[in-house]
Design an enzyme around this catalytic site. Sequence first.
Site, PDB file in Angstrom:
ATOM      1  N   PRO A 110     -43.292 -30.455  37.005  1.00 22.54           N
ATOM      2  CG  PRO A 110     -42.872 -28.957  38.716  1.00 22.54           C
ATOM      3  CD  PRO A 110     -43.405 -30.327  38.465  1.00 22.54           C
ATOM      4  CG  ASN A 111     -40.424 -25.896  34.756  1.00 29.59           C
ATOM      5  OD1 ASN A 111     -41.066 -25.154  34.024  1.00 29.59           O
ATOM      6  ND2 ASN A 111     -40.224 -25.623  36.025  1.00 29.59           N
ATOM      7  NE  ARG A 138     -36.197 -22.708  28.763  1.00 31.60           N
ATOM      8  CZ  ARG A 138     -36.869 -22.393  29.882  1.00 31.60           C
ATOM      9  NH1 ARG A 138     -36.237 -22.233  31.021  1.00 31.60           N
ATOM     10  NH2 ARG A 138     -38.170 -22.253  29.854  1.00 31.60           N
ATOM     11  CE1 TYR A 190     -32.682 -31.509  35.212  1.00 28.49           C
ATOM     12  CE2 TYR A 190     -32.639 -29.372  34.117  1.00 28.49           C
ATOM     13  CZ  TYR A 190     -32.774 -30.132  35.265  1.00 28.49           C
ATOM     14  OH  TYR A 190     -32.998 -29.512  36.465  1.00 28.49           O
ATOM     15  CG  ASN A 239     -38.270 -36.158  37.353  1.00 28.64           C
ATOM     16  OD1 ASN A 239     -38.239 -35.358  38.293  1.00 28.64           O
ATOM     17  ND2 ASN A 239     -37.394 -36.129  36.360  1.00 28.64           N
ATOM     18  CB  ALA A 251     -38.994 -27.578  41.262  1.00 26.78           C
ATOM     19  CD  GLU A 256     -37.091 -38.717  45.369  1.00 26.25           C
ATOM     20  OE1 GLU A 256     -37.259 -39.333  46.451  1.00 26.25           O
ATOM     21  OE2 GLU A 256     -36.500 -37.622  45.296  1.00 26.25           O
ATOM     22  CG  HIS A 308     -34.546 -36.539  41.131  1.00 26.19           C
ATOM     23  ND1 HIS A 308     -35.543 -35.600  41.012  1.00 26.19           N
ATOM     24  CD2 HIS A 308     -34.713 -37.131  42.336  1.00 26.19           C
ATOM     25  CE1 HIS A 308     -36.274 -35.619  42.107  1.00 26.19           C
ATOM     26  NE2 HIS A 308     -35.804 -36.537  42.922  1.00 26.19           N
ATOM     27  NE  ARG A 319     -28.783 -29.537  39.089  1.00 25.34           N
ATOM     28  CZ  ARG A 319     -29.962 -29.355  38.479  1.00 25.34           C
ATOM     29  NH1 ARG A 319     -30.809 -30.371  38.364  1.00 25.34           N
ATOM     30  NH2 ARG A 319     -30.282 -28.169  37.996  1.00 25.34           N
TER      31      ARG A 319
HETATM   32  O1  CA2 Z   1     -33.008 -34.028  37.738  1.00 22.28           O
HETATM   33  C1  CA2 Z   1     -34.252 -34.048  37.704  1.00 22.28           C
HETATM   34  O2  CA2 Z   1     -34.892 -34.874  37.056  1.00 22.28           O
HETATM   35  C2  CA2 Z   1     -35.044 -32.966  38.456  1.00 22.28           C
HETATM   36  O3  CA2 Z   1     -36.187 -33.601  39.035  1.00 22.28           O
HETATM   37  C3  CA2 Z   1     -35.473 -31.969  37.401  1.00 22.28           C
HETATM   38  C4  CA2 Z   1     -36.147 -30.734  37.973  1.00 22.28           C
HETATM   39  C5  CA2 Z   1     -35.354 -30.138  39.131  1.00 22.28           C
HETATM   40  O4  CA2 Z   1     -36.082 -29.085  39.726  1.00 22.28           O
HETATM   41  C6  CA2 Z   1     -35.024 -31.179  40.181  1.00 22.28           C
HETATM   42  O5  CA2 Z   1     -34.237 -30.577  41.184  1.00 22.28           O
HETATM   43  C7  CA2 Z   1     -34.249 -32.327  39.558  1.00 22.28           C
HETATM   44  C8  CA2 Z   1     -36.312 -29.670  36.898  1.00 22.28           C
HETATM   45  C9  CA2 Z   1     -36.993 -30.118  35.663  1.00 22.28           C
HETATM   46  C10 CA2 Z   1     -36.874 -29.018  34.659  1.00 22.28           C
HETATM   47  O6  CA2 Z   1     -36.374 -29.559  33.490  1.00 22.28           O
HETATM   48  C11 CA2 Z   1     -35.935 -28.718  32.536  1.00 22.28           C
HETATM   49  C12 CA2 Z   1     -35.461 -29.301  31.397  1.00 22.28           C
HETATM   50  C13 CA2 Z   1     -34.989 -28.530  30.385  1.00 22.28           C
HETATM   51  C14 CA2 Z   1     -34.992 -27.151  30.491  1.00 22.28           C
HETATM   52  C15 CA2 Z   1     -35.459 -26.548  31.631  1.00 22.28           C
HETATM   53  C16 CA2 Z   1     -35.951 -27.334  32.655  1.00 22.28           C
END
Ligand code: CA2
Length: 151
Positions: A10-11, A18, A23, A79, A82, A103, A105, A112
């Site tokens: 997701p996301n 953003r 990221y 990946n 969340a 896995e 990230h 974090r």
């Molecule tokens: O660091 C990672 O790759 C995560 O898997 C990314 C997830 C987060 O919930 C994990 O804790 C760590 C979130 C992905 C959302 O990515 C976004 C990218 C740009 C803008 C908003 C969200």
Amino acid sequence: MKTALILNGPNLNLLGTREPHVYGAQTLDDVQALCERACMANGFAMDFRQTNHEGTLVDWLHEAGRLHTAGTLAGVILNAGAYTHTSVALHDAIKGTGITLIELHISNVHAREAFRHHSYISPAAKAVMAGFGVNGYALAVAGLAGMLDTK
Ligand code: CA2
């Protein structure tokens, strides 16, 4: 040629739009292109996917299990976004498939918020990678190739 299945949760479709301080500035399309190059360099076919839905990830992990049984899967780079921190369903889907799963990230989740420190994926994964930015995907593909060489 075996397939590296690269799954994004997701996301992750929002990458590059953003939170670039967390990221990076690259989009998911950029990540796909980076993975394509890494897979070619390591002798893998690539299947790259993203979904915002937990059940779809479960279905794709079941599919990976079937490909593993058929002998056509190199492994999975996941990946789970969340869902990493919430999903017993993903843990259960991976367990018992026999697949080689890494896995991944983008960010260093351990540096974090506390709620990102626990992963339901890690106990079912062969390896865990975090904090290398999007280049971690290329490192994970190389790591997957190394694991298969040493079997
Ligand atoms: O660091 C990672 O790759 C995560 O898997 C990314 C997830 C987060 O919930 C994990 O804790 C760590 C979130 C992905 C959302 O990515 C976004 C990218 C740009 C803008 C908003 C969200």
